[in-house]
Design a protein around this motif. Structure first.
Motif, PDB file in Angstrom:
ATOM      1  N   GLN A   1     -10.890   3.431   1.795  1.00  0.00           N
ATOM      2  CA  GLN A   1      -9.529   3.985   1.706  1.00  0.00           C
ATOM      3  C   GLN A   1      -9.202   4.761   2.982  1.00  0.00           C
ATOM      4  N   TYR A   2     -10.179   5.533   3.442  1.00  0.00           N
ATOM      5  CA  TYR A   2      -9.965   6.340   4.653  1.00  0.00           C
ATOM      6  C   TYR A   2      -9.707   5.433   5.864  1.00  0.00           C
TER       7      TYR A   2
ATOM      8  N   ARG B   1      -6.438   5.300   8.291  1.00  0.00           N
ATOM      9  CA  ARG B   1      -6.478   5.512   9.747  1.00  0.00           C
ATOM     10  C   ARG B   1      -5.974   4.275  10.495  1.00  0.00           C
ATOM     11  N   ALA B   2      -6.188   3.086   9.915  1.00  0.00           N
ATOM     12  CA  ALA B   2      -5.691   1.878  10.579  1.00  0.00           C
ATOM     13  C   ALA B   2      -4.163   1.881  10.591  1.00  0.00           C
ATOM     14  N   MET B   3      -3.547   2.361   9.512  1.00  0.00           N
ATOM     15  CA  MET B   3      -2.085   2.349   9.448  1.00  0.00           C
ATOM     16  C   MET B   3      -1.470   3.555  10.146  1.00  0.00           C
TER      17      MET B   3
ATOM     18  N   LEU C   1       0.820  -1.221   0.000  1.00  0.00           N
ATOM     19  CA  LEU C   1       0.000   0.000   0.000  1.00  0.00           C
ATOM     20  C   LEU C   1       0.850   1.266   0.000  1.00  0.00           C
ATOM     21  N   LEU C   2       2.086   1.147   0.448  1.00  0.00           N
ATOM     22  CA  LEU C   2       2.943   2.343   0.506  1.00  0.00           C
ATOM     23  C   LEU C   2       3.281   2.893  -0.884  1.00  0.00           C
TER      24      LEU C   2
ATOM     25  N   VAL D   1     -14.311   9.849  -9.242  1.00  0.00           N
ATOM     26  CA  VAL D   1     -13.831   8.545  -9.728  1.00  0.00           C
ATOM     27  C   VAL D   1     -14.010   7.401  -8.723  1.00  0.00           C
ATOM     28  N   TYR D   2     -14.253   7.747  -7.460  1.00  0.00           N
ATOM     29  CA  TYR D   2     -14.489   6.694  -6.461  1.00  0.00           C
ATOM     30  C   TYR D   2     -15.876   6.851  -5.852  1.00  0.00           C
ATOM     31  N   SER D   3     -16.504   5.723  -5.546  1.00  0.00           N
ATOM     32  CA  SER D   3     -17.810   5.761  -4.888  1.00  0.00           C
ATOM     33  C   SER D   3     -17.587   6.123  -3.416  1.00  0.00           C
ATOM     34  N   PRO D   4     -18.649   6.589  -2.702  1.00  0.00           N
ATOM     35  CA  PRO D   4     -18.490   6.885  -1.270  1.00  0.00           C
ATOM     36  C   PRO D   4     -17.971   5.670  -0.496  1.00  0.00           C
ATOM     37  N   ALA D   5     -18.435   4.474  -0.878  1.00  0.00           N
ATOM     38  CA  ALA D   5     -17.997   3.269  -0.154  1.00  0.00           C
ATOM     39  C   ALA D   5     -16.499   3.040  -0.365  1.00  0.00           C
ATOM     40  N   GLU D   6     -16.015   3.276  -1.588  1.00  0.00           N
ATOM     41  CA  GLU D   6     -14.577   3.082  -1.856  1.00  0.00           C
ATOM     42  C   GLU D   6     -13.747   4.107  -1.072  1.00  0.00           C
ATOM     43  N   LEU D   7     -14.245   5.341  -1.043  1.00  0.00           N
ATOM     44  CA  LEU D   7     -13.505   6.384  -0.322  1.00  0.00           C
ATOM     45  C   LEU D   7     -13.469   6.086   1.173  1.00  0.00           C
ATOM     46  N   GLU D   8     -14.590   5.597   1.694  1.00  0.00           N
ATOM     47  CA  GLU D   8     -14.666   5.266   3.122  1.00  0.00           C
ATOM     48  C   GLU D   8     -13.639   4.166   3.460  1.00  0.00           C
TER      49      GLU D   8
END
Ligand SMILES: Cc1cc2nc3c(=O)[nH]c(=O)nc-3n(C[C@H](O)[C@H](O)[C@H](O)COP(=O)(O)OP(=O)(O)OC[C@H]3O[C@@H](n4cnc5c(N)ncnc54)[C@H](O)[C@@H]3O)c2cc1C
Length: 456
Positions: free
Chosen positions: A428-429, A433-435, A185-186, A419-426
């Motif tokens: 990613q967010y 935050r987990a990392m 992911l980095l 380009v991203y749906s709200p679910a995809e953005l959520e």
């Protein structure tokens, strides 16, 4: 505690690591190639893995945001600070090892792409990703932006070459891993998930032969149809670049060239490989151009090859003479749709009375769209912003992406929802935050909704 006091505390805890607060540092490291400037409270220069680990760990302990920075050539504001410390990798620039058998080289993240290229020459090797900023940008910055470049058509972008990385997570833990799980992911995370100390990169044997050719390809939109038709014949160059007619005029003026065809766009090709392969590819190109009556300019030796490459690399400096502010986007679309996109872009720019130049790595579907303007002319800047929004809406509607290689940073984050749906953005967010639970790495980048840390 106020940020100022936390910075002072951090400075004490980082004793032994260069920690600069003078204006000549905080001003110079406060912006990137976008020209956007942010608040930089101190610049830290780690020189080793241990320095970098301590910097991350103590930044977290003192709640000071940390902005990783390579050479600051980013075109999306990725390394622009927003209150906190800039961590410059420029003193971590060594080659740590070369494994000729495995064809890998291990480097610290602050090494400049070109320094790595020069190091590899004597071993008959080369590192394919070649962003046009290669003389300045760093491998760490290239990994964090997943940089591409002219050779991406044949060789792909940075991600393909990362064999493993050593990086520091938000807890200050050193992680050494191949690009899987969080380490994967980095790549392309724009410095928001961790601090890269070093990377082991795949390298390839240097090709035996090259042919570099510039082809006058007619009207701007027509060039893309020519490129598509050419590729359909099985022709496989390593480089396939597009320069529109206005940009070429600009380059011609800048380099005082004569002989370029006024009003014509250009395609820039390079073929590489064995002598036989290159000559076979060159034969295909010559025959195609001959049948269509297209003018070719072929480099006959290494000196002429350098001249053609210098011409391609003059695009950015030549545009700088057309306006003090460059609104610079790098949308990406399938090659088959680039022709109509180029015509549409020029139509909209002229409707909005904007000075627009298009070039890019068209083999890779990547178009650089530049509006040359002046930020002091507010009405024109407003029209430029309208243009950007219309461009992104159009490209998203065509199934393209907002950025082929420059990243989202601060300049494009408000458009991610196209380009991203709200679910995809959520999702990613939540990964972010987990990392990085305390939002220590590069806060305010990528996500528009990111609450800015209370820095005052
Ligand atoms: C004239 C010009 C031409 C360009 N041409 C191209 C091109 O052809 N292709 C292309 O892809 N880009 C191009 N770019 C954009 C830019 O050069 C690339 O994005 C490059 O990869 C940035 O490298 P940098 O060292 O300057 O990174 P910076 O701008 O300093 O940082 C970029 C991002 O990487 C992060 N980062 C840097 N180092 C680390 C690290 N060690 N660990 C974690 N995160 C880190 C930063 O936080 C930031 O988010 C061009 C820029 C210019 C000015």
């Amino acid at each position: 505690m106020e940020l100022e006091n936390r910075i002072k505390e951090l400075g004490k805890r980082l004793r032994g690591i260069p920690f600069r607060r003078e204006a000549r540092y905080t001003v110079s490291y406060g912006f990137d190639a976008t020209g956007r400037r942010g608040r930089c409270d101190a610049v830290v220069f780690p020189q080793s893995l241990e320095d970098l680990r301590r910097t991350v760990m103590e930044a977290r302990r003192t709640s000071v945001p940390l902005f990783m920075r390579g050479a600051g050539t980013g075109f999306s504001g990725g390394s622009v600070p927003a209150g906190g410390i800039v961590v410059s990798t420029e003193n971590m620039n060594r080659v740590l090892g070369l494994d000729i058998g495995a064809r890998t080289v291990t480097v610290e993240s602050g090494i400049v792409n070109n320094d790595l290229q020069e190091y590899l020459v004597e071993y008959g090797l080369f590192y394919p990703p070649d962003p046009a900023s290669f003389r300045v940008s760093t491998i760490g910055g290239n990994i964090a932006e997943n940089a591409g470049g002219p050779r991406a058509y044949k060789y792909g972008v940075t991600r393909r070459y990362v064999k493993s990385m050593v990086w520091i997570d938000a807890e200050g833990e050193v992680i050494e891993s191949e690009p899987r799980g969080p380490t994967a992911l980095l790549i392309g995370a724009e410095g928001t998930l961790g601090a890269i100390y070093s990377a082991t990169m795949r390298v390839l044997p240097r090709p035996e032969a090259f042919r570099t050719v510039l082809v006058a390809a007619g009207e701007d939109g027509e060039a893309m149809h020519t490129a598509s038709a050419l590729l359909a014949t099985g022709f496989t160059p390593s480089v396939l670049e597009f320069i529109d007619s206005k940009t070429m005029r600009c380059v011609s003026e800048y380099r005082e060239l004569s002989g370029t065809i006024e009003g014509s766009s250009y395609l820039f090709f390079e073929m590489d490989g064995s002598v036989e392969d290159v000559e076979m590819q060159y034969g295909m190109l010559s025959s195609f151009c001959g049948k269509r009556g297209l003018t070719m300019l072929t480099a006959r030796d290494d000196d002429e090859r350098d001249i053609l490459w210098e011409l391609r690399r003059s695009v950015s400096p030549s545009l700088a003479r057309k306006g003090i502010t460059k609104v610079n986007e790098d949308v990406s679309l399938p090659l088959g749709r680039l022709g109509e996109a180029v015509s549409w872009i020029h139509d909209v720019a002229s409707e909005l009375e904007l000075d627009c130049y298009i070039f890019g790595h068209c083999g890779d579907g990547n178009l650089h769209v530049n509006i040359m303007t002046d930020r002091r002319r507010s009405a024109e800047m407003e029209r430029a912003m309208v243009f950007v929004e219309r461009l992104f809406t159009h490209v998203a509607g065509m199934g393209g992406t907002l950025s082929g290689e420059h990243g989202i940073g601060i300049t494009k984050k408000e458009f991610l929802g196209m380009v991203y749906s709200p679910a995809e953005l959520e999702l990613q967010y939540r990964i972010m935050r987990a990392m990085d639970p305390d939002n220590i790495f590069n806060p305010g980048k990528y996500f528009d909704r990111e609450e800015q840390r209370d820095v005052h």
